[in-house]
Design a protein around this motif. Structure first.
Motif, PDB file in Angstrom:
ATOM      1  N   GLU A  34     -39.372 -38.506 -84.852  1.00 11.18           N
ATOM      2  CA  GLU A  34     -38.068 -38.384 -85.268  1.00 11.18           C
ATOM      3  C   GLU A  34     -37.754 -37.710 -86.243  1.00 11.18           C
ATOM      4  O   GLU A  34     -36.357 -37.677 -86.101  1.00 11.18           O
ATOM      5  CB  GLU A  34     -38.647 -40.150 -85.935  1.00 11.18           C
ATOM      6  CG  GLU A  34     -37.216 -40.744 -86.512  1.00 11.18           C
ATOM      7  CD  GLU A  34     -37.232 -42.379 -87.027  1.00 11.18           C
ATOM      8  OE1 GLU A  34     -36.715 -42.478 -88.518  1.00 11.18           O
ATOM      9  OE2 GLU A  34     -37.747 -42.778 -86.788  1.00 11.18           O
ATOM     10  N   MET A  81     -31.756 -39.283 -75.786  1.00  8.77           N
ATOM     11  CA  MET A  81     -32.880 -40.582 -76.671  1.00  8.77           C
ATOM     12  C   MET A  81     -31.614 -41.036 -77.884  1.00  8.77           C
ATOM     13  O   MET A  81     -32.061 -42.176 -79.058  1.00  8.77           O
ATOM     14  CB  MET A  81     -33.473 -39.960 -77.244  1.00  8.77           C
ATOM     15  CG  MET A  81     -34.684 -39.104 -76.161  1.00  8.77           C
ATOM     16  SD  MET A  81     -35.902 -38.085 -76.806  1.00  8.77           S
ATOM     17  CE  MET A  81     -36.543 -38.805 -78.002  1.00  8.77           C
ATOM     18  N   ASN A  84     -28.448 -44.071 -76.836  1.00  8.07           N
ATOM     19  CA  ASN A  84     -29.572 -45.026 -77.025  1.00  8.07           C
ATOM     20  C   ASN A  84     -30.198 -45.810 -78.578  1.00  8.07           C
ATOM     21  O   ASN A  84     -30.013 -46.692 -78.439  1.00  8.07           O
ATOM     22  CB  ASN A  84     -30.748 -44.458 -76.206  1.00  8.07           C
ATOM     23  CG  ASN A  84     -30.106 -45.115 -74.799  1.00  8.07           C
ATOM     24  OD1 ASN A  84     -28.697 -45.801 -74.460  1.00  8.07           O
ATOM     25  ND2 ASN A  84     -31.133 -43.787 -73.393  1.00  8.07           N
ATOM     26  N   ARG A  85     -30.769 -44.781 -79.641  1.00 10.15           N
ATOM     27  CA  ARG A  85     -30.825 -45.028 -80.812  1.00 10.15           C
ATOM     28  C   ARG A  85     -29.682 -45.651 -81.431  1.00 10.15           C
ATOM     29  O   ARG A  85     -29.877 -47.127 -82.187  1.00 10.15           O
ATOM     30  CB  ARG A  85     -31.429 -44.273 -81.702  1.00 10.15           C
ATOM     31  CG  ARG A  85     -32.060 -44.439 -82.956  1.00 10.15           C
ATOM     32  CD  ARG A  85     -32.316 -43.953 -83.458  1.00 10.15           C
ATOM     33  NE  ARG A  85     -32.410 -43.713 -85.121  1.00 10.15           N
ATOM     34  CZ  ARG A  85     -33.006 -43.237 -85.744  1.00 10.15           C
ATOM     35  NH1 ARG A  85     -34.004 -42.479 -85.565  1.00 10.15           N
ATOM     36  NH2 ARG A  85     -32.709 -44.075 -86.906  1.00 10.15           N
ATOM     37  N   ASP A  88     -28.765 -48.894 -79.124  1.00 13.81           N
ATOM     38  CA  ASP A  88     -30.038 -50.348 -79.397  1.00 13.81           C
ATOM     39  C   ASP A  88     -29.426 -50.831 -81.108  1.00 13.81           C
ATOM     40  O   ASP A  88     -29.413 -51.751 -80.971  1.00 13.81           O
ATOM     41  CB  ASP A  88     -31.302 -49.611 -79.453  1.00 13.81           C
ATOM     42  CG  ASP A  88     -32.102 -49.363 -78.178  1.00 13.81           C
ATOM     43  OD1 ASP A  88     -31.153 -49.052 -77.086  1.00 13.81           O
ATOM     44  OD2 ASP A  88     -32.735 -48.101 -78.108  1.00 13.81           O
ATOM     45  N   GLU A 122     -27.309 -45.439 -89.409  1.00 11.50           N
ATOM     46  CA  GLU A 122     -27.319 -44.883 -88.030  1.00 11.50           C
ATOM     47  C   GLU A 122     -26.200 -43.202 -88.432  1.00 11.50           C
ATOM     48  O   GLU A 122     -26.236 -43.125 -86.980  1.00 11.50           O
ATOM     49  CB  GLU A 122     -27.561 -45.744 -86.565  1.00 11.50           C
ATOM     50  CG  GLU A 122     -28.846 -46.420 -87.405  1.00 11.50           C
ATOM     51  CD  GLU A 122     -30.437 -46.054 -87.140  1.00 11.50           C
ATOM     52  OE1 GLU A 122     -30.287 -44.795 -86.588  1.00 11.50           O
ATOM     53  OE2 GLU A 122     -30.693 -46.698 -86.985  1.00 11.50           O
ATOM     54  N   TYR A 125     -26.126 -40.967 -85.661  1.00 14.54           N
ATOM     55  CA  TYR A 125     -26.525 -41.002 -84.186  1.00 14.54           C
ATOM     56  C   TYR A 125     -25.421 -41.520 -83.356  1.00 14.54           C
ATOM     57  O   TYR A 125     -25.029 -41.365 -82.290  1.00 14.54           O
ATOM     58  CB  TYR A 125     -27.790 -41.864 -83.626  1.00 14.54           C
ATOM     59  CG  TYR A 125     -28.962 -41.546 -84.461  1.00 14.54           C
ATOM     60  CD1 TYR A 125     -30.086 -40.330 -83.652  1.00 14.54           C
ATOM     61  CD2 TYR A 125     -29.803 -41.144 -85.622  1.00 14.54           C
ATOM     62  CE1 TYR A 125     -30.606 -39.511 -83.905  1.00 14.54           C
ATOM     63  CE2 TYR A 125     -30.670 -40.449 -86.329  1.00 14.54           C
ATOM     64  CZ  TYR A 125     -31.843 -40.262 -85.096  1.00 14.54           C
ATOM     65  OH  TYR A 125     -32.505 -39.414 -85.967  1.00 14.54           O
TER      66      TYR A 125
END
Lengths: 235, 235
Positions: A34, A81, A84-85, A88, A122, A125
């Motif tokens: 992470e 990655m 998509n974090r 999601d 987030e 991201y």
């Protein structure tokens, strides 16, 4: 990355990726999966995904390029990655919104609130996700998922307008674009304040406005401006 | 560019920049100063300013790289011309807003309307401006001018709130960020419809929503959502 980085197993989180020390650093760079992703996303956001090279990523991390390539196939895998974090988290938030039931306008209000909360939680991201332009397969897949989320949000606006619970004088698709455009624009100025571990936010240092606007105030302001702006018109 | 491109003189607009024909084009590429800048800005917006090279610009224009370098020192000069065009238009719009006088809320409403109109009229230039991150002198100068405009908008919100003409329960600086974030987010989805020469707008072809939203409808929706959202709260 998932096959070679062992830090998903308990107990090895802090030793997932190590390297010999770079000159001047004094100790090996160590990352959790992470932690490394967060660093990479920071580089993508600062320089632009297109412009950032694997060399830039290795340099920023203190890992050698060959260590980097041992763990990931290239920067596109890292981009996948990261986005998509974000996707999601946004999808899950919308699922929860729908589960709540109730009036359509209340569902829309929950969606605005949860989407803004996820954006702030987030932030790097979602910022990266919003800049994706569709130049590669990974980017096109992200855009497809993003369009599905936008369509769910637009459907919520449309349902609330059809039920007469919000104003219906503006095309619901235009309303949806503008509302969630306002939400997304937060990525342009909001900066988490590291001193208070994510509870507070500051803007870029050179900017005098909005020092230490708490995260909750930002969420409440978005919801309040949006819902009052959407109130059914009195004839 | 201003010293070597002759197309500011009357009568030579269509012959400002010419080149020998590239293989397959069949005729020399010809540009007005404005036409070339529009093309360059399109490349910057598509690929990202950082990623776009002078070679990319030359290729897209059909001009040779040496012809290009004969007229401009590099891509930073082109960036400067483009973002200053956007900044000049936004500054002028705000000057006009202030000239109008009247109640503070009416001035703010005019500022929201005129800013949105300028964004739509100068779409590619404002889009590029909003992506500037401050990596070079030209970018930092643009950010400084942009901050001055943001400060004028924030001052309008603050004055209207202080006069009790809009709600005062949310920090005016946060209100300003969110409102003009909504305005700026239009650059993310609005695409002018070439068939109707700028009067109408469509979104990206793959997107099913908002085909042919007229420009005026978009402006009216922004103003209406914003001003209703800002209405003073009834106690």
């Amino acid at each position: 990355m998932s096959t070679v980085v062992p830090d998903d197993r308990p107990g090895v989180d802090d030793a997932a990726l190590t390297s010999t020390a770079r000159a001047g650093r004094g100790r090996p760079a160590r990352y959790t999966r992470e932690g490394l992703l967060e660093l990479v996303v920071g580089v993508f956001n600062d320089r632009g995904y297109e412009a950032a090279s694997m060399e830039d990523l290795a340099k920023a991390s203190g890992l050698t390029k060959s260590t980097f390539y041992h763990h990931v196939s290239g920067k596109e895998e890292l981009l996948g990655m990261a986005v998509n974090r974000a996707l999601d988290a946004l999808s899950t938030a919308l699922d929860e919104t729908a589960d709540g039931g109730g009036r359509k306008a209340a569902q829309l209000e929950r969606a605005i609130r949860r989407t803004t909360e996820v954006l702030l939680a987030e932030l790097p991201y979602v910022t990266l996700l919003l800049r994706v332009r569709g130049n590669t397969d990974v980017e096109r897949a992200a855009l497809t998922r993003r369009r599905a989320i936008d369509a769910r949000l637009a459907a919520l606006v449309e349902a609330a307008a059809a039920a007469g619970e919000i104003r219906a004088d503006i095309d619901p698709r235009l309303v949806s674009r503008l509302l969630f455009g306002m939400v997304n624009s937060i990525t342009e100025w909001y900066r988490p304040d590291r001193r208070t571990a994510g509870r507070e936010g500051t803007v870029l240092p050179k900017d005098t406005a909005l020092q230490n606007t708490p995260r909750q105030d930002t969420v409440d302001a978005v919801v309040s401006l949006a819902m009052q702006g959407l109130h059914p018109l009195r004839q």
